[in-house]
Design an enzyme around this catalytic site. Structure first.
Site, PDB file in Angstrom:
ATOM      1  N   ILE A   1       0.833  -1.200   0.000  1.00 49.90           N
ATOM      2  CA  ILE A   1       0.000   0.000   0.000  1.00 49.90           C
ATOM      3  C   ILE A   1       0.873   1.258   0.000  1.00 49.90           C
ATOM      4  O   ILE A   1       1.508   1.600   1.003  1.00 49.90           O
ATOM      5  CB  ILE A   1      -0.985  -0.002   1.197  1.00 49.90           C
ATOM      6  CG1 ILE A   1      -1.798  -1.305   1.181  1.00 49.90           C
ATOM      7  CG2 ILE A   1      -1.882   1.228   1.163  1.00 49.90           C
ATOM      8  CD1 ILE A   1      -2.490  -1.614  -0.148  1.00 49.90           C
TER       9      ILE A   1
ATOM     10  N   ARG B   1      32.025  14.129 -21.995  1.00 46.40           N
ATOM     11  CA  ARG B   1      32.983  13.045 -21.735  1.00 46.40           C
ATOM     12  C   ARG B   1      33.801  12.748 -22.997  1.00 46.40           C
ATOM     13  O   ARG B   1      33.215  12.488 -24.063  1.00 46.40           O
ATOM     14  CB  ARG B   1      32.208  11.800 -21.297  1.00 46.40           C
ATOM     15  CG  ARG B   1      33.034  10.557 -21.191  1.00 46.40           C
ATOM     16  CD  ARG B   1      33.937  10.595 -19.983  1.00 46.40           C
ATOM     17  NE  ARG B   1      34.625   9.327 -19.813  1.00 46.40           N
ATOM     18  CZ  ARG B   1      35.534   9.106 -18.879  1.00 46.40           C
ATOM     19  NH1 ARG B   1      35.860  10.070 -18.037  1.00 46.40           N
ATOM     20  NH2 ARG B   1      36.117   7.935 -18.771  1.00 46.40           N
TER      21      ARG B   1
ATOM     22  N   ASP C   1      -7.729   3.043 -14.514  1.00 43.50           N
ATOM     23  CA  ASP C   1      -7.603   3.659 -15.852  1.00 43.50           C
ATOM     24  C   ASP C   1      -7.049   5.077 -15.724  1.00 43.50           C
ATOM     25  O   ASP C   1      -6.142   5.479 -16.468  1.00 43.50           O
ATOM     26  CB  ASP C   1      -8.965   3.714 -16.564  1.00 43.50           C
ATOM     27  CG  ASP C   1      -9.392   2.356 -17.120  1.00 43.50           C
ATOM     28  OD1 ASP C   1      -8.540   1.448 -17.196  1.00 43.50           O
ATOM     29  OD2 ASP C   1     -10.581   2.214 -17.474  1.00 43.50           O
TER      30      ASP C   1
ATOM     31  N   GLU D   1       0.296  -0.405 -10.532  1.00 47.13           N
ATOM     32  CA  GLU D   1      -0.924  -0.043 -11.274  1.00 47.13           C
ATOM     33  C   GLU D   1      -1.090  -0.907 -12.526  1.00 47.13           C
ATOM     34  O   GLU D   1      -1.595  -0.451 -13.553  1.00 47.13           O
ATOM     35  CB  GLU D   1      -0.969   1.461 -11.559  1.00 47.13           C
ATOM     36  CG  GLU D   1      -0.937   2.245 -10.248  1.00 47.13           C
ATOM     37  CD  GLU D   1      -1.528   3.618 -10.293  1.00 47.13           C
ATOM     38  OE1 GLU D   1      -2.352   3.885 -11.180  1.00 47.13           O
ATOM     39  OE2 GLU D   1      -1.177   4.420  -9.413  1.00 47.13           O
TER      40      GLU D   1
HETATM   41  N1  CAA Z   1     -13.345   0.024 -16.244  1.00 45.73           N
HETATM   42  C1  CAA Z   1     -14.567  -0.362 -15.780  1.00 45.73           C
HETATM   43  N2  CAA Z   1     -14.919  -1.658 -15.635  1.00 45.73           N
HETATM   44  C2  CAA Z   1     -14.002  -2.593 -15.959  1.00 45.73           C
HETATM   45  C3  CAA Z   1     -12.722  -2.274 -16.440  1.00 45.73           C
HETATM   46  C4  CAA Z   1     -12.401  -0.897 -16.592  1.00 45.73           C
HETATM   47  N3  CAA Z   1     -11.202  -0.507 -17.043  1.00 45.73           N
HETATM   48  N4  CAA Z   1     -12.030  -3.399 -16.686  1.00 45.73           N
HETATM   49  C5  CAA Z   1     -12.849  -4.435 -16.366  1.00 45.73           C
HETATM   50  N5  CAA Z   1     -14.042  -3.929 -15.938  1.00 45.73           N
HETATM   51  C6  CAA Z   1     -15.214  -4.675 -15.518  1.00 45.73           C
HETATM   52  C7  CAA Z   1     -15.708  -5.584 -16.638  1.00 45.73           C
HETATM   53  O1  CAA Z   1     -16.610  -4.902 -17.491  1.00 45.73           O
HETATM   54  C8  CAA Z   1     -16.375  -6.691 -15.858  1.00 45.73           C
HETATM   55  O2  CAA Z   1     -17.630  -6.224 -15.391  1.00 45.73           O
HETATM   56  P1  CAA Z   1     -18.972  -7.126 -15.518  1.00 45.73           P
HETATM   57  O3  CAA Z   1     -18.750  -8.394 -14.801  1.00 45.73           O
HETATM   58  O4  CAA Z   1     -20.020  -6.262 -14.913  1.00 45.73           O
HETATM   59  O5  CAA Z   1     -19.165  -7.343 -16.977  1.00 45.73           O
HETATM   60  C9  CAA Z   1     -15.509  -6.822 -14.638  1.00 45.73           C
HETATM   61  O6  CAA Z   1     -14.834  -5.558 -14.483  1.00 45.73           O
HETATM   62  C10 CAA Z   1     -14.499  -7.937 -14.722  1.00 45.73           C
HETATM   63  O7  CAA Z   1     -13.707  -7.745 -15.866  1.00 45.73           O
HETATM   64  P2  CAA Z   1     -12.696  -8.862 -16.371  1.00 45.73           P
HETATM   65  O8  CAA Z   1     -13.441 -10.146 -16.575  1.00 45.73           O
HETATM   66  O9  CAA Z   1     -11.929  -8.289 -17.500  1.00 45.73           O
HETATM   67  O10 CAA Z   1     -11.775  -9.043 -15.069  1.00 45.73           O
HETATM   68  P3  CAA Z   1     -10.534  -9.983 -14.821  1.00 45.73           P
HETATM   69  O11 CAA Z   1     -10.697 -10.631 -13.500  1.00 45.73           O
HETATM   70  O12 CAA Z   1     -10.247 -10.845 -16.000  1.00 45.73           O
HETATM   71  O13 CAA Z   1      -9.318  -8.924 -14.612  1.00 45.73           O
HETATM   72  C11 CAA Z   1      -7.695  -7.280 -15.145  1.00 45.73           C
HETATM   73  C12 CAA Z   1      -9.083  -7.870 -15.396  1.00 45.73           C
HETATM   74  C13 CAA Z   1      -7.596  -6.179 -16.181  1.00 45.73           C
HETATM   75  C14 CAA Z   1      -6.566  -8.251 -15.346  1.00 45.73           C
HETATM   76  C15 CAA Z   1      -7.630  -6.692 -13.720  1.00 45.73           C
HETATM   77  O14 CAA Z   1      -7.660  -7.710 -12.732  1.00 45.73           O
HETATM   78  C16 CAA Z   1      -6.390  -5.828 -13.503  1.00 45.73           C
HETATM   79  O15 CAA Z   1      -6.343  -4.675 -13.944  1.00 45.73           O
HETATM   80  N6  CAA Z   1      -5.380  -6.371 -12.805  1.00 45.73           N
HETATM   81  C17 CAA Z   1      -4.231  -5.570 -12.404  1.00 45.73           C
HETATM   82  C18 CAA Z   1      -4.444  -5.025 -11.034  1.00 45.73           C
HETATM   83  C19 CAA Z   1      -3.597  -3.829 -10.791  1.00 45.73           C
HETATM   84  O16 CAA Z   1      -3.375  -2.986 -11.641  1.00 45.73           O
HETATM   85  N7  CAA Z   1      -3.142  -3.729  -9.564  1.00 45.73           N
HETATM   86  C20 CAA Z   1      -2.385  -2.596  -9.163  1.00 45.73           C
HETATM   87  C21 CAA Z   1      -2.606  -2.371  -7.718  1.00 45.73           C
HETATM   88  S1  CAA Z   1      -2.771  -0.713  -7.291  1.00 45.73           S
HETATM   89  C22 CAA Z   1      -1.236  -0.080  -7.260  1.00 45.73           C
HETATM   90  O17 CAA Z   1      -0.282  -0.566  -7.763  1.00 45.73           O
HETATM   91  C23 CAA Z   1      -1.268   1.232  -6.617  1.00 45.73           C
HETATM   92  C24 CAA Z   1      -0.134   1.740  -5.966  1.00 45.73           C
HETATM   93  O18 CAA Z   1       0.049   1.521  -4.789  1.00 45.73           O
HETATM   94  C25 CAA Z   1       0.708   2.705  -6.679  1.00 45.73           C
END
Ligand code: CAA
Length: 389
Positions: A159, A272, A244, A371
């Site tokens: 986190i 250099r 996003d 992310e």
């Molecule tokens: N916007 C809105 N809705 C979305 C979406 C988006 N970009 N992407 C997917 N969804 C919705 C889909 O429409 C679907 O909804 P419904 O069931 O209602 O139809 C639902 O979410 C599930 O979608 P998927 O079947 O595509 O989901 P998935 O389990 O296959 O996973 C994934 C998709 C893109 C791989 C996702 O799990 C992902 O982005 N994983 C990466 C996680 C990540 O980025 N973690 C970072 C942690 S935060 C961090 O790093 C912060 C920090 O501290 C700096």
């Protein structure tokens, strides 16, 4: 497409550049070495409006657009990636989600102190056993019989700003029987001063060492029902929508460190001397310079395109997932490429702690991981292109 910056954009870019070069760059090495959280810098950034750039003025922000945000992010990251990480999470992952999905009351209470920089926000999605596959989380939130509060139990890892955060946007399972599983996830607004919230040890990291990272734990934390963000079961959609937006900021951060590595390399290649000439006179160095510059310019265009898509989405409600993923993928790989080339151009000096090049190299790496890793960005782009899920 017109990429001419307006007066407001130029103003924020110049203000961010001045602040970053005069107040962040001189102390970046100190904070990197000590791993201390740069609290005085973050406080000043809050006063200058950098902690809530896109937040409307009525909620304590400066109400500017996404182009302004990426310009400022690039400048701050050019001086120090760790500082820009704290700024990024506060602006995008914390404030953006509440502005997008929160009630009027939630925006006033939960966004205002963060946008002004008085307090720090965090975002808790990842767990020890759930990273890229975010839908497989285990943290549970159980609604009380009278429907007035949730009891939350579980742990979240990696986190960003966890050790210092005053408030957190948290994702937890409210319906373990939901099918598909992600529809059982909800989002919550957490006050870290309340009982049941605990912080784990600060994570020792390769880079962005001044950006504090830790595990956070929930042990019968009571969350009033009015602090649920969005509807029950809407949490995964909120998490993805917020990512996003966040990915565009990380792309801009990657651009900033790529430029820092490039500028240092340009100067070194001019100064250099080897074999009787500045090393920039050799074609192998020229190739590196040309490739770095080309990738930096391409990244910038992809970032502006994604930022414009996000701004257009405010009216249309359309998703800009692919644009954000492409910008993050390309810019973060550019950052790593440029940092790598910069070490190579500087030779032994690139490997030494006497220059910031080795810090750029360590810091750039995280942009390909958090992310959403580069592999996840490729998966998102390809699935959207193929229209498969
Ligand atoms: N916007 C809105 N809705 C979305 C979406 C988006 N970009 N992407 C997917 N969804 C919705 C889909 O429409 C679907 O909804 P419904 O069931 O209602 O139809 C639902 O979410 C599930 O979608 P998927 O079947 O595509 O989901 P998935 O389990 O296959 O996973 C994934 C998709 C893109 C791989 C996702 O799990 C992902 O982005 N994983 C990466 C996680 C990540 O980025 N973690 C970072 C942690 S935060 C961090 O790093 C912060 C920090 O501290 C700096």
């Amino acid at each position: 497409m017109d990429f001419k910056l307006n007066d407001e954009h130029v103003m924020i870019r110049d203000a961010a550049r001045d602040f970053a070069q005069n107040e962040i760059a001189p102390v970046a090495e100190h904070y990197d070495q000590s791993g201390e959280f740069p609290a005085p810098i973050i406080r000043k950034m809050g006063e200058m409006g950098f902690m809530g750039i896109e937040v409307p003025e009525e909620y304590g922000g400066v109400g500017m657009d996404t182009i302004a945000y990426v310009l400022a992010m690039e400048e701050i990251a050019r001086a120090d990636v760790a500082t820009s990480t704290i700024m990024s999470v506060n602006n995008s992952l914390y404030c953006h989600g509440i502005l997008h999905f929160g009630t009027e009351q939630q925006k006033q209470t939960w966004v205002t102190p963060m946008a002004s920089g008085a307090e720090i926000g965090a975002y808790a999605l990842t767990e020890p056993m759930s990273g890229s596959d975010a839908g497989t989380m285990r943290t549970r939130a159980v609604l009380s019989d009278d429907g007035t509060y949730y009891t939350i139990n579980g742990r979240k890892s990696w986190i960003t700003s966890g050790p210092v955060a005053h408030r957190v946007v948290l994702f937890a399972i409210t319906d373990p029987d939901a099918s598909p599983k992600h529809r059982g996830i909800s989002a919550f607004l957490i006050d870290t001063s309340q009982p049941g919230f605990e912080r784990g040890k600060v994570e020792p990291k390769l880079g962005i060492r001044a950006s504090a990272t830790c595990e956070i734990m929930f042990d019968d934390y009571k969350c009033p029902v009015e602090n649920r963000l969005g509807k029950p079961g809407e949490g995964f959609k909120i998490a993805m929508t917020v990512l996003d937006a966040g990915r565009i900021g990380i792309a801009a951060q990657a651009l900033g460190v790529a430029e820092a590595a490039y500028e240092a390399s340009l100067q070194y290649a001019r100064e250099r001397v080897a074999f009787g000439k500045p090393i920039g006179a050799f074609q192998m160095i020229q190739q590196k310079i040309a490739d770095m510059k080309s990738r930096i310019e391409a990244s910038r265009l992809l970032i502006y395109k994604a930022a414009m898509a996000k701004m257009a989405a405010r009216e249309s409600g359309a998703r800009y997932t692919t644009d954000a993923a492409i910008a993050k993928l390309f810019a973060s790989e550019t950052a790593m490429f440029c940092a790598h080339q910069a070490v190579q151009i500087h030779g032994g000096m690139g490997y030494s702690k006497e220059l910031p090049i080795e810090r750029y190299f360590r810091d750039a790496k995280i942009t390909e991981i958090y992310e959403g890793t580069s592999e996840i960005q490729r998966m998102v782009i390809a699935r959207n292109e193929l229209k498969l899920r």
